[in-house]
Design an enzyme around this catalytic site. Structure first.
Site, PDB file in Angstrom:
ATOM      1  N   GLY A 198      25.338 119.304  31.312  1.00 55.16           N
ATOM      2  CA  GLY A 198      24.097 119.320  30.560  1.00 55.16           C
ATOM      3  C   GLY A 198      22.858 119.136  31.423  1.00 55.16           C
ATOM      4  NE  ARG A 199      19.411 122.505  34.802  1.00 55.70           N
ATOM      5  CZ  ARG A 199      19.792 122.885  36.032  1.00 55.70           C
ATOM      6  NH1 ARG A 199      20.986 123.406  36.206  1.00 55.70           N
ATOM      7  NH2 ARG A 199      18.997 122.740  37.050  1.00 55.70           N
TER       8      ARG A 199
END
Length: 193
Positions: A170-171
């Site tokens: 999800g960065r």
């Protein structure tokens, strides 16, 4: 978790040497010329210890010209297969003649001859011109050792900052920054992704 960025770098590089398919010691070197124009290129890390990170080049190249006018540089190691990177920022100094001689002696003969034949980063009218220059150098040193050219040697980036970056789902990456302290030692902390 270690509080020593050099030990952490050693561990990450060792993992890269096992898992990264090509040139785990490849790094981008960013410099800025005296006029403020940036430049970046890939080179190979050829040594590192508590004094810094060392690469070798023609001292008449663009990167050497940049360092002569602005003795700061940034390095980036990107190990895509490990989903990690390390950024290093700091001052640049020339490696000693003894270090440069020792590394030059370890290079292949073709690489040694190429260091003499190449006017690195300078305009070249044709590949044939370079090949003729190489042939002249090859004949000059035929049957003997190839000494290090006086215009070729190492540079050491002395880190003032080292950042370790790890990819997360999800960065939501994990970033850890070490900052060198006057008089020695490091402080470290986390950065938002």
């Amino acid at each position: 978790m270690t509080d020593d960025p050099y030990a952490l770098f050693d561990a990450w590089l060792a993992e890269a040497e096992k898992g990264e398919p090509n040139d785990p010691n490849a790094m981008a070197v960013a410099t800025v010329d005296a006029g403020g124009r940036p430049s970046v290129r890939m080179v190979l890390l050829k040594g590192h210890d508590r004094r810094g990170f060392v690469f070798y080049t023609n001292r008449q190249s663009r990167k050497a010209d940049d360092v002569a006018g602005n003795s700061q540089a940034a390095l980036l190691f990107h190990w895509k297969s490990l989903r990690r990177q390390v950024r290093v920022e700091g001052a640049v100094e020339q490696a000693s003649d003894a270090e440069s001689d020792a590394y030059f002696a370890s290079r292949s003969r073709v690489s040694q001859l190429g260091a003499w034949a190449s006017d690195q980063s300078r305009p070249l009218d044709s590949r044939e011109t370079f090949e003729r220059s190489f042939a002249v150098v090859e004949a000059r040193f035929e049957g003997g050792a190839v000494p290090r050219p006086p215009h070729w040697g190492g540079y050491r980036v002395i880190p003032r900052a080292i950042e370790f970056w790890e990819d997360r789902p999800g960065r939501l990456h994990h970033r850890r920054l070490f900052l060198a302290q006057d008089g020695g030692g490091w402080i470290d902390g986390l950065l938002y992704p």
